[in-house]
Design a protein around this motif. Structure first.
Motif, PDB file in Angstrom:
ATOM      1  N   VAL A 186      -8.377  -0.495  -6.071  1.00  0.00           N
ATOM      2  CA  VAL A 186      -7.078  -0.303  -5.810  1.00  0.00           C
ATOM      3  C   VAL A 186      -6.394   0.428  -7.128  1.00  0.00           C
ATOM      4  CG1 VAL A 186      -6.497  -2.101  -4.058  1.00  0.00           C
ATOM      5  CG2 VAL A 186      -6.298  -2.739  -6.332  1.00  0.00           C
ATOM      6  N   THR A 187      -5.641   1.343  -7.057  1.00  0.00           N
ATOM      7  CA  THR A 187      -5.175   2.133  -8.282  1.00  0.00           C
ATOM      8  C   THR A 187      -3.801   2.022  -8.190  1.00  0.00           C
ATOM      9  OG1 THR A 187      -6.818   3.720  -8.222  1.00  0.00           O
ATOM     10  CG2 THR A 187      -5.068   4.253  -9.511  1.00  0.00           C
ATOM     11  N   LEU A 245       0.798  -1.112   0.140  1.00  0.00           N
ATOM     12  CA  LEU A 245       0.076  -0.080   0.069  1.00  0.00           C
ATOM     13  C   LEU A 245       0.831   1.167   0.031  1.00  0.00           C
ATOM     14  CD1 LEU A 245      -2.773   1.279   0.090  1.00  0.00           C
ATOM     15  CD2 LEU A 245      -2.647   1.262   2.861  1.00  0.00           C
ATOM     16  N   ASN A 246       0.458   2.283  -0.846  1.00  0.00           N
ATOM     17  CA  ASN A 246       1.020   3.557  -0.898  1.00  0.00           C
ATOM     18  C   ASN A 246       2.543   3.546  -1.649  1.00  0.00           C
ATOM     19  OD1 ASN A 246      -1.023   4.767   0.244  1.00  0.00           O
ATOM     20  ND2 ASN A 246      -0.240   4.517   2.209  1.00  0.00           N
ATOM     21  N   THR A 263      -6.319  -0.181 -12.620  1.00  0.00           N
ATOM     22  CA  THR A 263      -7.237  -0.528 -11.181  1.00  0.00           C
ATOM     23  C   THR A 263      -7.585  -1.962 -11.379  1.00  0.00           C
ATOM     24  OG1 THR A 263      -9.197   0.168 -12.430  1.00  0.00           O
ATOM     25  CG2 THR A 263      -8.017   1.862 -11.512  1.00  0.00           C
ATOM     26  N   LYS A 303       0.308   2.282  -8.456  1.00  0.00           N
ATOM     27  CA  LYS A 303       1.070   3.574  -8.389  1.00  0.00           C
ATOM     28  C   LYS A 303       2.658   3.065  -8.439  1.00  0.00           C
ATOM     29  CE  LYS A 303       2.383   6.621  -4.576  1.00  0.00           C
ATOM     30  NZ  LYS A 303       2.597   7.132  -3.085  1.00  0.00           N
ATOM     31  N   TYR A 309       0.454   0.813  -4.776  1.00  0.00           N
ATOM     32  CA  TYR A 309      -0.939   1.280  -5.030  1.00  0.00           C
ATOM     33  C   TYR A 309      -1.746   1.921  -3.945  1.00  0.00           C
ATOM     34  CZ  TYR A 309      -2.527  -2.304  -1.443  1.00  0.00           C
ATOM     35  OH  TYR A 309      -2.492  -3.029  -0.396  1.00  0.00           O
ATOM     36  N   THR A 310      -2.544   2.681  -4.272  1.00  0.00           N
ATOM     37  CA  THR A 310      -3.580   3.480  -3.427  1.00  0.00           C
ATOM     38  C   THR A 310      -4.791   2.680  -3.333  1.00  0.00           C
ATOM     39  OG1 THR A 310      -4.430   4.816  -5.119  1.00  0.00           O
ATOM     40  CG2 THR A 310      -2.708   5.640  -3.786  1.00  0.00           C
TER      41      THR A 310
END
Length: 324
Positions: free
Chosen positions: A122-123, A101-102, A131, A125, A105-106
């Motif tokens: 989730v997108t 996370l972060n 997504t 990153k 993905y976000t």
């Protein structure tokens, strides 16, 4: 002599390799000099350079993010809180790798307040793009640990409902939205039961009791104003519950049937025939307990377990019979 870019420039967690196309006879090829990160996606990309026999070949390339669309997204089931729920841990797995996370993905949520199915989006990153979605369930919260207060009531003759306050955590729940009520033994004086059943975002069943207390009584008495000796004086008394605490009440046992009695002073003239809450008393004037004249008669109600004692008066005149 040229440099050949890596076959696959999509991020896969491995370092990308640049190769040489061609050679110079009798010359040993030196190592390729690469600047930049050959493993991860960067804005700058990479530059590969090689110089042989005074000739320089240069190649620039960039690693592109991998699509996250095929990732598996999941989270543990949660319990309704009344607020937007964001699970402490969301698992995102792509190609057998747990993403971070972060970093990779976000995350965003939808439908994550009320009982039902919430959506996780989730997108990608950093090294990932696109997504992917997953879901988790929001389960109803139990009311069994709720703080519940129930108000006592006073007998009215009707089936009684009462004020029930249900507080769970820092929230006061709403009747017929968060819970329903069902009653038992809720008419007569004694102990009544109310059952609280969770609904909507709440589940579980809790039972509580409340007390129905003795009610004050309102007694009315009616009779004709005038009678002639030889008549029967008929007095009708009607008793109703006031729904209020009686002003004064004896400590007698209250399990016997109620009764109503007619008096003139201390003299008992008769007792009642009962029809529901209406009592009819007849007095035969030929019994000669009541002298000729105007009298204030007292009707005394001896209450039941539900109703307090009460009295009422009625004024009647007894006249001589006409001579034959």
């Amino acid at each position: 002599m040229t440099l050949v870019a890596p076959v696959n420039l999509v991020y896969d967690g491995t370092a990308k390799t640049v190769t040489i196309d061609g050679s110079i006879e009798g010359v040993q090829m030196p190592s390729i000099n690469i600047t930049g990160d050959t493993t991860n996606v960067t804005e700058e990309g990479c530059t590969a350079t090689i110089t042989v026999a005074g000739e320089t070949a240069t190649l620039s390339f960039k690693i592109v993010p991998a699509s996250i669309a095929e990732a598996t997204v999941s989270a543990e089931d949660q319990t309704y809180t009344g607020k937007a729920i964001t699970p402490d841990e969301v698992t995102v797995i792509l190609d057998n790798k747990n993403l971070t996370l972060n970093t990779d993905y976000t995350v965003a949520y939808a439908d994550n307040v009320n009982v039902g199915t919430a959506t996780i989006t989730v997108t990608g990153k950093g090294n990932y793009t696109g997504t992917a979605t997953g879901v988790f369930n929001i389960k109803a919260a139990s009311i069994e640990a709720a703080q519940i207060t129930v108000a006592d009531q006073i007998y009215t003759g009707e089936e009684l409902e009462t004020t029930v306050i249900v507080i769970l955590g820092d929230k006061e729940l709403t009747l017929n939205t968060d819970y329903t009520l069902a009653y038992e033994d809720n008419r007569d004086v004694g102990m009544a039961k109310v059952t609280i059943n969770g609904m909507g975002n709440y589940t579980g069943t809790v039972e509580r009791t409340f007390t129905i207390s003795l009610s004050g009584s309102a007694l009315t008495a009616e009779a004709e104003a005038e009678y002639t000796y030889g008549d029967k004086i008929t007095v009708t008394g009607t008793i109703t519950a006031t729904g209020e605490v009686p002003e004064q009440q004896s400590n007698k046992l209250r399990w016997a049937a109620p009764s109503m009695t007619l008096f003139c002073g201390e003299t008992e003239l008769g007792s009642a025939v009962v029809n529901g809450n209406t009592y009819t008393i007849e007095y035969d004037t030929t019994v000669k307990l009541l002298p000729i004249g105007t009298h204030t008669l007292t009707v005394k109600y001896s209450g039941s377990k539900n109703l307090a004692d009460a009295t009422a008066t009625v004024t009647v005149s007894l006249m001589k019979a006409a001579p034959e």
